[in-house]
Design a protein around this motif. Sequence first.
Motif, mmCIF file in Angstrom:
data_model
loop_
_atom_site.group_PDB
_atom_site.id
_atom_site.type_symbol
_atom_site.label_atom_id
_atom_site.label_comp_id
_atom_site.label_asym_id
_atom_site.label_seq_id
_atom_site.Cartn_x
_atom_site.Cartn_y
_atom_site.Cartn_z
ATOM 1 N N ASP A 280 0.348 -1.946 0.108
ATOM 2 C CA ASP A 280 -0.300 -0.094 -0.227
ATOM 3 C C ASP A 280 1.078 1.395 -0.064
ATOM 4 O O ASP A 280 0.779 2.477 -0.331
ATOM 5 N N ARG A 285 -0.803 4.012 -2.115
ATOM 6 C CA ARG A 285 -2.062 4.184 -1.338
ATOM 7 C C ARG A 285 -1.942 4.584 -0.387
ATOM 8 O O ARG A 285 -3.646 4.973 0.921
ATOM 9 N N ARG B 3 -4.311 8.619 -5.907
ATOM 10 C CA ARG B 3 -3.934 7.476 -6.754
ATOM 11 C C ARG B 3 -5.315 7.035 -7.440
ATOM 12 O O ARG B 3 -5.580 6.425 -8.230
ATOM 13 N N GLU B 4 -5.894 8.041 -7.111
ATOM 14 C CA GLU B 4 -7.447 8.082 -8.115
ATOM 15 C C GLU B 4 -7.279 7.801 -9.301
ATOM 16 O O GLU B 4 -7.699 7.132 -9.556
ATOM 17 N N MET B 7 -5.510 4.669 -10.210
ATOM 18 C CA MET B 7 -6.647 3.287 -10.610
ATOM 19 C C MET B 7 -7.548 3.547 -11.320
ATOM 20 O O MET B 7 -7.062 2.033 -11.818
ATOM 21 N N ASP B 77 0.413 -2.967 -9.175
ATOM 22 C CA ASP B 77 0.079 -2.221 -9.985
ATOM 23 C C ASP B 77 1.127 -2.400 -11.382
ATOM 24 O O ASP B 77 0.741 -2.230 -12.783
#
Lengths: 287, 223
Positions: A280, A285, B3-4, B7, B77
Amino acid sequence: MAPTRAGGSMSDIPGHADSGAVAIPRQPAQALEADHVVEVRNLSLWYGDSQALTNVSMGFPRNKVTALIGPSGCGKSTLLRTINRMNELIPGVRTEGEVRLNDVDVYGKNVDAVEVRRRVGMVFQKPNPFPRSIRENILYGAKINGYRGDYDELVERSLRQAAIWDEVKANLKRSGLALSGGQQQRLCIARAIAISPEVLLMDEPASALDPISTVKIEDLMRELVANYTIIVVTHNLQQAARVSDYTGFMLSDEQIKGQLVEFGATNDIFTAPKDKRTEDYITGRFG
Amino acid sequence: MPRESFMREVRELQDEMLAMGSMAEKAIARAIEALTTRHVMTARQVIEDDDLLDEKRTEIERQALLLIATQQPVASDLRTIAAVMTVATELERIGDYAEGIAKICISIAGEPALPPITIIPRMADRASDMLDRSLDAFIGRDVEAAKRIWNEDDQIDELYDEVYHELLAFMIADPTTINRATRLLWASHNLERIADRVTNICESTVFMVLGQIDEIKTPELAR
């Protein structure tokens, strides 16, 4: 194998600790399971009442770059500073556990902190050359330590190793402060290696530098690692991925302050970390 | 949210990959339809549409490289983006195999049909179904399903053997069928290769989820 260097040797430097001081060998007295120059065992640290490290145990492999990463306040700089006893300079600091340099506890009785800091050099975030000539910057530490070799040779060798010789050789009398930021940082690295440490601690060594200077510092780290063990704290994850062989991820949460969450080969940490918290963090994140 | 947008772009990349998967499945179905119905126009359409698959793959690759260059993805990722690029390459190759079948259809269109053509559509259905489920497993991050599908490749190999022996019998019995039979063998070989490509997609899923880059060597699941 002990690091070998061209030219004069720092073995010319006499011990300056009291005669009763414990000498730290260049190699552990007995072979360790893994070749770790520095080994941290169950290390906890408090600033007054506030805990900053909790039971950290890890080894730093010889002649490798190890990066310490983690969010602000995770304890990575604190851990770095325990290795050469820099935290002692802060009032109210208390440590438990061991930091072993070549299997000698640097916090042990009769171990001289100055000797530890000579063996474990440090480079800081902001370049901090002395307001003296380039030459004097290099010779300062060596003179204090009683270096008896050839000064010219030491200056050239140190500056060459720090990949800045060609840029400054024309005028070594110029003030260190007259150099650019990137050059100043390489001068500080030259100054650190002039006293032949085994370990170089680097605390965000390129974060104040432009991209070109940053690349130079990173290249330099890869070259220096042939002779030194480097431990670098960085907020720049790509930098950690680029320069380090091993990476340790640290974290502070509500329950545990300054814990080592995961340690492993950098290639593994950045492609397939084992701990979800590492995953994460490095994927952005949180943190 | 951190990081929306990144994603979202990764999700869009996977959507593109799924769209490409549908195109590849359609190419297989239409190539087999052309082969069994001996419909040259359909075969020509498959050949023409293959350009779209190639373009889609280029587009996916371009987007993936852009994400790597601008977002510096790591860990899961990075593995997802790398896996999508691999799958896009596999789908493009699957499209090429379908195109190959369409070309075979055109080359033997003038000759009388051969009976074993019934096994070939069965092979095609199996391979296409494997492909469909392999993409579901990819999207669902389902490692167990991916391994199961990987194992099914043996069934396709068995069907290929069946076709091979049957066509061989034709050629022995009547040498005038050699040209048609050999080409049909190529068509079924293409289907066998499609299933092999599906196993690569399954391996990409395992890599993406677990970070294990090895081939699936010892399938733990029953066939």
